[in-house]
Design an enzyme around this catalytic site. Structure first.
Site, PDB file in Angstrom:
ATOM      1  N   HIS A 124      34.818  34.396  35.615  1.00 14.67           N
ATOM      2  CA  HIS A 124      33.519  33.897  36.538  1.00 14.67           C
ATOM      3  C   HIS A 124      32.818  35.246  37.231  1.00 14.67           C
ATOM      4  O   HIS A 124      31.801  35.096  37.616  1.00 14.67           O
ATOM      5  CB  HIS A 124      33.825  33.237  37.474  1.00 14.67           C
ATOM      6  CG  HIS A 124      34.808  33.603  38.636  1.00 14.67           C
ATOM      7  ND1 HIS A 124      36.411  33.471  38.557  1.00 14.67           N
ATOM      8  CD2 HIS A 124      34.476  33.881  39.808  1.00 14.67           C
ATOM      9  CE1 HIS A 124      36.718  33.974  39.860  1.00 14.67           C
ATOM     10  NE2 HIS A 124      35.689  34.322  40.386  1.00 14.67           N
TER      11      HIS A 124
ATOM     12  N   SER B 218      38.702  38.662  43.257  1.00 14.75           N
ATOM     13  CA  SER B 218      38.549  37.776  41.855  1.00 14.75           C
ATOM     14  C   SER B 218      38.742  39.233  40.722  1.00 14.75           C
ATOM     15  O   SER B 218      38.142  39.873  41.072  1.00 14.75           O
ATOM     16  CB  SER B 218      37.344  37.208  41.600  1.00 14.75           C
ATOM     17  OG  SER B 218      37.230  36.043  42.527  1.00 14.75           O
TER      18      SER B 218
ATOM     19  N   ASP C  69      40.020  31.810  32.652  1.00 13.82           N
ATOM     20  CA  ASP C  69      39.366  32.302  33.686  1.00 13.82           C
ATOM     21  C   ASP C  69      39.561  34.106  33.839  1.00 13.82           C
ATOM     22  O   ASP C  69      39.701  34.725  34.660  1.00 13.82           O
ATOM     23  CB  ASP C  69      39.335  31.839  35.133  1.00 13.82           C
ATOM     24  CG  ASP C  69      38.241  32.383  36.020  1.00 13.82           C
ATOM     25  OD1 ASP C  69      37.463  33.023  35.644  1.00 13.82           O
ATOM     26  OD2 ASP C  69      38.582  32.023  37.277  1.00 13.82           O
TER      27      ASP C  69
END
Length: 586
Positions: free
Chosen positions: A167, A276, A198
């Site tokens: 993402h 992230s 992911d």
């Protein structure tokens, strides 16, 4: 805020796991200094009194001793009574052999900064990821949204590769990487994007980027209470950030970005937007996971989730085997627990047999050739499945049996034992990826569309529902679309859910303006299988009228020649470059 002072009357929000999303312009802000000051003041007020040593307290304390030395002396006072220490060079040796410094002797110098940095050399392999995104406009599929920038984290692994979150680079236009302590941004190339897990893999062609940086080494799956350190570039500053905690839970988690369930770690280290893609290290400096999402809830604090090494290694080996990301296979069935004793008895199970009942089998899955509804799955690859659908996982732990399936690769085979009509059958099943009627991702492709006489036809996907109805699309979207999203199965590999997205108002479609997001069932009596077949049928139609059968028993009838002639004027009016997307032209 003190939990005892919660506001009354507010309905608690359900917990929502969110990816540590990229900071779009105008969203999110760094914590205010005043909030930090208040927290520090509160911690000072609530700090306990200094701990005292055990045993008999000393009457006098020599000046110049460290606190650790004084505490150690207190601990050593026992039944034998105090004994006088004797000198040894520039030190004092106590009766128990402990060495204490003499008054006036300077303590050893503190470690230098360069020595502290060398404790975890893998931190140099953590990079900052800069990405420019240009997302498709699913509501107006012939356009794209305004581009925006984001920053996240990543880390260097062997083979001149960099790992980050999927993402973090979704719908990317350009990706750049910056090393720790460097002022140069290097343009990166995206090698693979794993939407389910992911994870994304990048590389940099410039040799200067790889100089002097050792790659991160992977460690084994940690145990509960193992220490973890999350390193990355979260909001609140521009330099590298380190937070520490412990592993608090290991189980099958729902991956928000991929809409899948895979093995995951829950940690209590503080992770925020920008973390992230950053690595989570164990106490030996080896990577045990990738930070990717956190739990946002008013009653939860410091709950973050990490992609563990088994999932990471599966992604890397999948790419190395096939040269691209093929995905995580699934067992294409829906199953039911067999915990009720009467249910087990009715299904013909013996007292020593355990398993789960097959409710439905996906028609597009390879399992549909051998498995049937009401089969009892007893084991997968020799591992027995319990009545609640779990299998043994390390000492004292159990985990959902989908973990065994996720360890396989697309195209591999697995041995499945089932109980059917009180007889045990064994099947060698080829595993494949999931084919959803309403896909969770379009995997970087632009959305498909077709326009005739102002009617905009498109396919339904989760990004489309999110574009039309917002983040709460599961509450606001039409019930029939939600029912198909949650429960419908594809009857063929190329089946799509085609809808009339909107009607671009013109004289030819008067009376049809209110048709929005309604499924198209048939065209001139022929069932609509997918958008490409619908566009082909309309373009090749030689009949006098075009008739579309919609849900809720609605029909749309247009004269063929007039509709095709009016289409070009409508496209010109709305500045639409083409009546159909490129994938439908081929």
């Amino acid at each position: 805020m003190d939990p005892s002072k919660r506001k009354r009357g507010r309905k608690p929000k359900p917990p929502v796991a969110e990816t540590m999303d990229l900071q779009k312009p105008g969203s999110g802000a760094a914590p205010s200094p005043s909030a930090l000051d208040d927290g520090e003041a509160a911690s000072e007020l609530s700090s306990p009194r200094p701990l005292k040593g055990r045993g008999r307290p000393r009457k006098t304390r020599r000046q110049g001793r460290s606190a650790a030395a004084v505490g150690g002396g207190d601990d050593d006072v026992g039944d034998k009574g105090p004994s006088s220490p004797h000198r040894r060079g520039s030190q004092v040796v106590a009766a128990n052999g402990e060495v204490l410094p003499i008054v006036g002797v300077e303590p050893p110098p503190p470690p230098r900064w360069d020595q502290v940095v060398k404790v975890m050399p893998s931190m140099d392999a953590v990079v900052k990821v800069f990405c420019v995104h240009t997302e498709p406009n699913f509501s107006l599929p012939w356009q794209r949204k305004r581009q925006y920038s984001s920053s996240s984290s990543g880390f260097i692994i062997s083979g001149r590769r960099v790992l980050t979150n999927a993402h973090s680079v979704e719908h990317y236009t350009q990706v750049k990487l910056k090393k720790r302590g460097s002022d140069t941004k290097y343009v990166a190339t995206v090698l693979a994007i794993g939407t389910e897990c992911d994870i994304a893999m990048l590389t940099v062609s410039d040799d200067e980027f790889w100089e002097g940086v050792p790659p991160v080494e992977f460690g084994s799956l940690p145990a509960l209470q193992d220490a973890v350190t999350v390193v990355g570039y979260p909001i609140g500053g521009d330099t590298i950030s380190v937070t520490s905690g412990v592993v608090s839970r290991i189980e099958i988690l729902s991956y928000v970005h991929g809409s899948t369930e895979l093995l995951g770690l829950q940690i209590d280290a503080a992770i925020n937007s920008g973390n992230s893609g950053g690595p989570a290290f164990n106490d030996k400096g080896k990577c045990v996971g990738i930070a990717f999402q956190s739990l946002k809830h008013e009653d939860a604090e410091n709950i973050g989730y990490v992609i563990p090494t088994p999932v990471i290694m599966h992604f890397i080996q999948d790419y190395e085997k096939s040269g691209e990301y093929t995905g995580f296979p699934i067992l294409g069935v829906e199953w039911q627990k067999m915990e009720n004793p009467d249910l087990r008895k009715a299904m013909g199970m013996k007292s020593d047999q355990k398993g789960v009942r097959v409710r439905r089998v996906e028609p597009t899955a390879p399992e549909s050739q051998c498995l049937q509804p009401s089969d009892i799955i007893l084991s997968f690859d020799g591992v027995h499945i319990a009545n609640d659908g779990t299998v043994p996982f390390r000492h004292g732990e159990r985990i959902g049996f989908s973990y065994l399936v996720s360890q396989k690769y697309t195209g591999e085979k697995a041995v499945v034992k089932v109980l059917r009509n009180s007889k045990v059958h064994q099947f060698n099943i080829k595993l494949a990826t999931h084919k959803r009627l309403i896909p969770a991702h379009i995997k970087g492709k632009p959305p498909s569309y077709y326009i005739i006489a102002g009617f905009v036809f498109t396919t339904v996907s989760v990004p489309y529902l999110r574009s039309e109805y917002g983040k709460d699309y599961e509450y606001d979207a039409p019930v029939k679309l939600l029912d198909k999203h949650l429960h419908a199965m594809s009857q063929s590999p190329d089946e799509q859910l085609v809808v009339v997205s909107q009607v671009l108002v013109a004289d030819i479609n008067i009376g049809y303006e209110d048709i929005v997001n309604t499924q198209v069932l048939a065209f001139n009596g022929q069932p609509v299988k997918n958008l490409k077949s619908l566009a082909a049928m309309v373009e090749n139609c030689q009949e006098e009228f075009l008739q579309f059968d919609l849900e809720y028993q609605q029909i749309v009838v247009l004269e063929t020649k007039t509709a095709k002639a009016a289409t070009q004027d409508i496209l010109t009016t709305h500045c639409i470059p083409s009546a159909m997307s490129e994938d439908l032209m081929t």
